[in-house]
Design a protein around this motif. Structure first.
Motif, PDB file in Angstrom:
ATOM      1  N   LEU A 228       6.374   0.354  -9.130  1.00  0.00           N
ATOM      2  CA  LEU A 228       6.358  -0.910  -8.424  1.00  0.00           C
ATOM      3  C   LEU A 228       5.355  -1.589  -9.237  1.00  0.00           C
ATOM      4  CD1 LEU A 228       5.781   0.324  -4.858  1.00  0.00           C
ATOM      5  CD2 LEU A 228       8.000  -0.983  -5.452  1.00  0.00           C
ATOM      6  N   GLN A 229       4.494  -1.527  -9.959  1.00  0.00           N
ATOM      7  CA  GLN A 229       3.612  -2.249 -10.889  1.00  0.00           C
ATOM      8  C   GLN A 229       4.588  -2.826 -11.800  1.00  0.00           C
ATOM      9  OE1 GLN A 229       0.007   0.056 -11.657  1.00  0.00           O
ATOM     10  NE2 GLN A 229      -0.933  -0.808 -10.153  1.00  0.00           N
ATOM     11  N   ASP A 230       5.523  -1.744 -12.382  1.00  0.00           N
ATOM     12  CA  ASP A 230       6.242  -2.276 -13.364  1.00  0.00           C
ATOM     13  C   ASP A 230       7.407  -3.535 -12.977  1.00  0.00           C
ATOM     14  OD1 ASP A 230       5.416  -0.585 -15.263  1.00  0.00           O
ATOM     15  OD2 ASP A 230       6.539   0.756 -14.904  1.00  0.00           O
TER      16      ASP A 230
ATOM     17  N   VAL B  45       0.852  -1.358   0.146  1.00  0.00           N
ATOM     18  CA  VAL B  45       0.048  -0.178  -0.134  1.00  0.00           C
ATOM     19  C   VAL B  45       0.744   1.391  -0.101  1.00  0.00           C
ATOM     20  CG1 VAL B  45      -0.187   0.017   2.459  1.00  0.00           C
ATOM     21  CG2 VAL B  45      -1.875   1.378   1.050  1.00  0.00           C
ATOM     22  N   VAL B  46       0.479   2.073  -0.810  1.00  0.00           N
ATOM     23  CA  VAL B  46       1.346   3.487  -1.103  1.00  0.00           C
ATOM     24  C   VAL B  46       0.239   4.585  -0.522  1.00  0.00           C
ATOM     25  CG1 VAL B  46       2.318   5.280  -2.553  1.00  0.00           C
ATOM     26  CG2 VAL B  46       2.708   2.894  -2.938  1.00  0.00           C
TER      27      VAL B  46
ATOM     28  N   PRO C  11      -2.059  -5.453   4.154  1.00  0.00           N
ATOM     29  CA  PRO C  11      -0.984  -5.723   3.103  1.00  0.00           C
ATOM     30  C   PRO C  11       0.138  -5.927   3.691  1.00  0.00           C
ATOM     31  CG  PRO C  11      -1.317  -3.161   3.643  1.00  0.00           C
ATOM     32  CD  PRO C  11      -2.593  -4.080   4.339  1.00  0.00           C
ATOM     33  N   ASP C  12       1.159  -6.459   2.644  1.00  0.00           N
ATOM     34  CA  ASP C  12       2.335  -7.315   3.288  1.00  0.00           C
ATOM     35  C   ASP C  12       3.285  -6.033   3.678  1.00  0.00           C
ATOM     36  OD1 ASP C  12       2.175  -9.777   2.314  1.00  0.00           O
ATOM     37  OD2 ASP C  12       2.072  -9.016   0.426  1.00  0.00           O
ATOM     38  N   ALA C  13       3.187  -4.811   3.184  1.00  0.00           N
ATOM     39  CA  ALA C  13       4.038  -3.500   3.728  1.00  0.00           C
ATOM     40  C   ALA C  13       3.412  -2.370   3.190  1.00  0.00           C
ATOM     41  CB  ALA C  13       5.397  -3.656   3.030  1.00  0.00           C
ATOM     42  N   ALA C  14       3.941  -1.315   3.857  1.00  0.00           N
ATOM     43  CA  ALA C  14       3.128   0.084   3.268  1.00  0.00           C
ATOM     44  C   ALA C  14       4.572   1.161   3.270  1.00  0.00           C
ATOM     45  CB  ALA C  14       2.566   0.636   4.453  1.00  0.00           C
ATOM     46  N   ILE C  15       4.408   1.866   2.078  1.00  0.00           N
ATOM     47  CA  ILE C  15       5.306   3.007   1.812  1.00  0.00           C
ATOM     48  C   ILE C  15       4.661   4.105   2.264  1.00  0.00           C
ATOM     49  CG2 ILE C  15       6.735   3.922   0.078  1.00  0.00           C
ATOM     50  CD1 ILE C  15       6.765   1.423  -1.244  1.00  0.00           C
ATOM     51  N   VAL C  16       5.196   5.247   3.048  1.00  0.00           N
ATOM     52  CA  VAL C  16       4.626   6.252   3.386  1.00  0.00           C
ATOM     53  C   VAL C  16       5.279   7.397   2.393  1.00  0.00           C
ATOM     54  CG1 VAL C  16       4.469   8.142   5.291  1.00  0.00           C
ATOM     55  CG2 VAL C  16       4.591   5.819   5.783  1.00  0.00           C
TER      56      VAL C  16
ATOM     57  N   GLU D 185       1.818  -5.993  -6.558  1.00  0.00           N
ATOM     58  CA  GLU D 185       0.398  -5.535  -6.440  1.00  0.00           C
ATOM     59  C   GLU D 185       0.392  -4.363  -5.546  1.00  0.00           C
ATOM     60  OE1 GLU D 185      -4.102  -7.047  -4.628  1.00  0.00           O
ATOM     61  OE2 GLU D 185      -2.076  -8.493  -4.606  1.00  0.00           O
ATOM     62  N   VAL D 186      -0.168  -3.306  -5.928  1.00  0.00           N
ATOM     63  CA  VAL D 186       0.092  -1.928  -5.323  1.00  0.00           C
ATOM     64  C   VAL D 186      -1.355  -1.378  -5.263  1.00  0.00           C
ATOM     65  CG1 VAL D 186       1.314   0.194  -5.378  1.00  0.00           C
ATOM     66  CG2 VAL D 186       2.223  -1.654  -6.396  1.00  0.00           C
ATOM     67  N   THR D 187      -1.571  -0.742  -4.015  1.00  0.00           N
ATOM     68  CA  THR D 187      -2.957  -0.173  -3.854  1.00  0.00           C
ATOM     69  C   THR D 187      -2.399   1.454  -3.247  1.00  0.00           C
ATOM     70  OG1 THR D 187      -3.951  -1.872  -3.390  1.00  0.00           O
ATOM     71  CG2 THR D 187      -5.061   0.059  -2.566  1.00  0.00           C
TER      72      THR D 187
END
Length: 315
Positions: A30-32, A6-7, A55-60, A36-38
């Protein structure tokens, strides 16, 4: 197994638009890379979604207070979701520009002299007398900016005493505390630091040459108003000092995964710390992607690796 990331982008800060642009670019990158990105906003539905989806991880990628003062990092830690970036306590230290400058200076690095004053202090003690004292103590020119926030919002250079009142009004529009520091005429640079399996590494520095002479909001996000050189056009020994400063700030403030240090090189070659960003911009005119490209990397690859590190590390 495909990672679900998750972004977090947007929020209600003054830097919302920049954050959304950063998030959109990172999502595509990241999709490239096959993830799987939300992309999610920081709103009233976020906690429920994180708890249900996990989600497996988050990016702030939230800029300003929403992503840099440690609040959202604390939430992710409580929910138990690994995330890319510095822990909440280190974010708080970096977000307080005055504190960050103090800690970096105590670690042996140079930074322009400064004073941090609250709006209420000006009201209580008299604005005119305080402004005269600031000029007498720090000299001219000066840089005035809010204690909190980024993207140069509310920041202004001051070359005459008559310009100081308007600059302070602009800074106080973004917060209760203004930081007034000596303006160093020199070469402005930005250095991205990435944590790798072999330790923290500084990417090639970006040299910033704004057409206006000041790297303000318009110069940052309007294509063509600033020229960038990556790597920066610095003598080898100065380039090494710039990297050492960025690595030193990263270590001193306890940062993790990724940070960007802003600095200025004085005419005599002295490298001075300005501030550090724990949630660097990722737009088409942002500095971190330029450093990544100059290092022979791509944005998606770098952040995909950071996601893996975050997942393995856990919360």
């Amino acid at each position: 197994m495909t990672r679900h990331v998750v972004v977090l982008a947007g929020g209600l800060s003054h830097e919302r638009d920049v954050s959304l642009r950063s998030g959109s670019r990172l999502l595509d990158a990241l999709q490239d890379r096959g993830l799987e990105v939300t992309q999610r906003d920081s709103d009233g539905e976020l906690l429920g979604w994180l708890t249900a989806t996990r989600p497996d991880a988050a990016i702030v990628v939230l800029h300003g207070s929403r992503g840099e003062n440690g609040s959202i990092q604390s939430i992710l830690e409580m929910i138990g979701i690994p995330y890319v970036g510095s822990v909440a306590s280190s974010c708080r230290l970096s977000y307080e520009k005055n504190i960050a400058k103090n800690l970096v200076r105590r670690s042996g690095f140079a930074t322009p002299d400064w004073i941090a004053l609250s709006h209420s202090t000006f009201r209580d003690l008299g604005a005119g007398a305080l402004m005269d004292l600031l000029v007498a103590h720090l000299g001219l020119p000066l840089m005035v900016k809010p204690q909190h926030g980024g993207s140069a919002l509310g920041a202004a250079s001051v070359r005459t005493a008559e310009e100081l009142p308007a600059a302070l009004v602009g800074a106080f529009a973004y917060g209760e505390i203004a930081l007034v520091e000596q303006f160093i005429e020199g070469t402005e640079v930005a250095v991205t630091v990435l944590d790798t399996p072999d330790g923290a590494a500084a990417l090639p520095a970006v040299e910033i040459v704004p057409r206006s002479g000041v790297f303000d909001y318009e110069s940052r996000y309007t294509a063509g108003l600033t020229t960038y050189y990556t790597p920066a056009r610095l003598p080898d020994e100065v380039g090494t000092a710039v990297s050492e400063l960025a690595l030193g700030a990263h270590r001193t403030l306890g940062l993790r995964d990724v940070s960007r240090t802003d600095a200025v090189v004085a005419p005599d070659g002295t490298v001075l710390f300005l501030e550090v960003n724990v949630s660097p911009g990722l737009t088409e005119t942002s500095l971190l992607p330029m450093s990544v490209l100059a290092a022979g990397r791509d944005l998606g690859g770098v952040y995909a690796e950071l996601v893996e590190h975050a997942v393995r590390r856990g919360v």
